[in-house]
Design an enzyme around this catalytic site. Structure first.
Site, PDB file in Angstrom:
ATOM      1  N   GLU A  98      20.338  43.330  11.236  1.00 37.73           N
ATOM      2  CA  GLU A  98      20.982  42.690  12.193  1.00 37.73           C
ATOM      3  C   GLU A  98      21.680  43.837  13.341  1.00 37.73           C
ATOM      4  O   GLU A  98      22.103  43.558  14.358  1.00 37.73           O
ATOM      5  CB  GLU A  98      21.862  41.632  12.050  1.00 37.73           C
ATOM      6  N   ALA A  99      21.775  45.093  12.782  1.00 36.19           N
ATOM      7  CA  ALA A  99      22.391  46.095  13.299  1.00 36.19           C
ATOM      8  C   ALA A  99      21.356  46.545  14.708  1.00 36.19           C
ATOM      9  O   ALA A  99      21.803  47.177  15.385  1.00 36.19           O
ATOM     10  CB  ALA A  99      22.767  47.038  12.710  1.00 36.19           C
TER      11      ALA A  99
END
Lengths: 270, 325
Positions: free
Chosen positions: A60-61
């Protein structure tokens, strides 16, 4: 390494190894997998090494299809972006990948789960007067909302397997319809954004799945445990009538990959 | 085109007023403007209202110091190096901090709307959860959604019907436009052009959403160096108001291409942060016991810093011991 074939015997592997292996076996080659920190990372990396070399891993980063040389310790780690196709940010991960409907499989963790597959990672007790706070949602509910399948990897304890979780952080098969808060099937709330839901919960004692009514049942029991023991470690009346057998233990090849290739430094596998 | 003003870390912290609404660059334990956070604590900042895509060690350092009044976010912890955010948790439980929980995508939606000058951003993420429970809207419970604070929307969210394609219900998340984005940048050009190595997180969005931007850069380089590869950059100088050059400014969080996260340091902080006395002792040693970031680095020592230094090819350290083997 000595070529060892077949399945490892009791005492030759730890329960955490089986967790990672059982989770990795959920990956189909070519799946787009959105994974959280910790065991989910081991599971996707093991799957890519073993049976699903074409699975794409999204963190998700913002790293897309990274091929880390060294195991990342979290999804924001520099190592996630090694050999990635794209090193972007959260807008790409959440909107460009997830919201666009691209994610086949979510690999996530949780502190508590209920019989509907709702997961709590926020607080113990009433949210307005909590007795304990966990980390909070992170991307857990987002990824789980819109992936076609979600596999949760958790610790089995009676207090963690509840009739109803104190706080629904991440949606299972029966969720709350606001503003009343009545429990309704997930599909009713998600409408056209309903792509699927929680497919399996893998713990250190067994693998759980969900029936036609969205209620959890025990599917396989890990070697060394009985269905009754699993039921005793569950805070609600667990359905053990559909047990299909024993979970296959790790193979020697899978253990070698886990300890020599995926996590040689002993980060998540001490 | 206005160019950012070069200032010191002390001057940067001095610009921030008690009660200001703040967001940060970075992601959990990566690329946080720690040197500025330490200086804000030395200067005794209070009642801060944080809006964070996610929290991390910097959040906990601020919350432990009693600097945080409102925390709007979705997650706080130290990843592998500390499983909870002890000070935010303690503040939520004893009600000294107003905690407003969202999902990760909800907070991203709010920041995106703020960045793009939109009133709201739609998302279908995390519907059906207690994040949307009207009883758990803590800013409303505190009487802060009456419209008197222009930075606090009058509703936490609303649900709209798709007016175009009949796709039904979707959440609308209100824009967030903080007073400040406090940003750690890998590189800043001498004209303020910004480059972040590796993942960009929500750094560009934070910069665009905030009224004012302070950048603490690992190094300041000639603009021509960054302009020769514009697709690698995330913001232009006119979007930045102030720049501080401070090597190792993100420590103990990591900075891709420069240094790794200092897990051992964060673990010690996490252990200390479990009690008020423990936090205070830690802060006395690492924040108040040093006069500035140079002294902090001196105290860490060359051996420690060298162990964290990134391998030039890989962008992270190959010399720190991360696991048990």
């Amino acid at each position: 390494m000595a070529a060892r074939e077949g399945y490892a015997q009791a005492g030759e592997y730890k329960s955490i190894d089986l967790l990672a292996v059982a989770a990795a076996r959920e990956v189909t080659d070519g799946d787009v997998v959105f994974a959280g920190t910790g065991l989910p990372m081991l599971a996707i990396m093991l799957a890519q090494q073993k049976s699903a070399p074409n699975a794409v891993c999204i963190y998700e980063a913002g790293s897309i299809d990274g091929k880390p040389i060294d195991l990342p310790t979290s999804v924001g780690d520099a190592r996630c972006a090694t050999n990635a196709t794209v090193a972007a940010g959260l807008t790409e991960a959440f909107y460009g990948q997830l919201h666009s409907g691209s994610v086949d499989l979510a690999f996530l963790g949780g502190a508590e789960v209920d019989k509907y597959g709702n997961v709590n990672t926020t607080v113990v007790g009433d949210y307005a007067n909590p007795s304990k706070r966990f980390t909070g949602s992170g991307g857990n509910p987002d990824i789980n909302s819109l992936a076609r399948r979600t596999v949760f990897i958790m610790v089995q304890e009676k207090r963690r397997f509840k009739e109803n979780v104190d706080y629904i952080t991440s949606p299972g098969w029966w969720v709350k319809k606001w503003p009343e808060g009545k429990l309704v099937p997930k599909k009713e709330v998600y409408g056209k954004y309903f792509f699927g839901g929680v497919d399996a919960i893998i713990t250190d004692m067994g693998v759980f799945r969900f029936d036609e009514d969205g209620i959890m049942y025990l599917d396989t029991v890990h070697p060394g445990f009985t269905a009754e023991q699993v039921k005793d470690n569950c805070g609600f009346e667990l359905n053990i009538s559909r047990v299909s057998g024993e979970t296959l233990p790790p193979t020697y090849e899978e253990l070698d990959l886990l300890y020599k290739v995926v996590d040689p430094e002993g980060i998540f596998l001490p | 085109m206005a160019q950012p003003k070069r200032i010191s870390l002390q001057e940067a912290a001095g610009l921030i007023q008690n009660g200001d609404f703040i967001t940060f660059s970075g992601f959990t334990i990566w690329r946080r403007p720690m040197a500025l956070v330490y200086e804000m604590i030395r200067q005794g900042k209070k009642d801060l209202h944080l809006f964070e895509v996610n929290g991390g060690t910097h959040t906990e350092v601020l919350a432990g110091a009693g600097s945080v009044k409102i925390w709007e976010s979705c997650w706080v912890g130290h990843e592998l190096y500390g499983k909870l955010g002890e000070s935010i948790a303690a503040g939520q439980i004893d009600k000294s901090i107003i905690v407003e929980d969202y999902s990760h995508a909800h907070v991203v939606a709010r920041l995106l709307a703020g960045a793009y000058g939109l009133p709201f951003m739609p998302t279908a993420c995390a519907m059906g959860t207690d994040i949307l429970n009207p009883e758990y809207d803590m800013l409303k419970k505190a009487g802060l959604r009456d419209g008197s604070n222009p930075k606090i929307p009058t509703q936490k969210y609303t649900v709209a019907q798709d007016p175009f394609f009949g796709k039904g219900d979707i959440l609308l998340m209100p824009a967030a436009n903080p007073n400040w984005a406090l940003v750690y940048a890998s590189m800043a050009g001498d004209d303020g052009t910004l480059r972040m190595n590796a993942q960009t997180y929500t750094d560009a969005e934070a910069i665009k959403a905030a009224d004012k931007v302070i950048v603490v850069a690992e190094e300041i380089v000639p603009a021509s160096y960054l302009r020769s590869e514009p697709k690698m950059n995330i913001a232009s100088g006119y979007e930045v108001d102030y720049i501080v050059e401070q090597p190792w400014a993100a420590h103990p969080t990591g900075s891709q291409g420069y240094y790794d996260t200092d897990g051992a340091f964060i673990k010690k902080f996490y252990a200390a942060s479990k009690t008020k006395a423990g936090y205070d002792q830690w802060a006395e040693e690492w924040i108040f016991g040093v006069k500035d970031h140079a002294e902090y680095l001196e105290k860490l020592g060359v051996t420690k810093l060298e162990s964290l230094r990134a391998n030039s090819a890989l962008g992270y350290s190959t010399r720190i011991k991360r696991g048990t083997r």
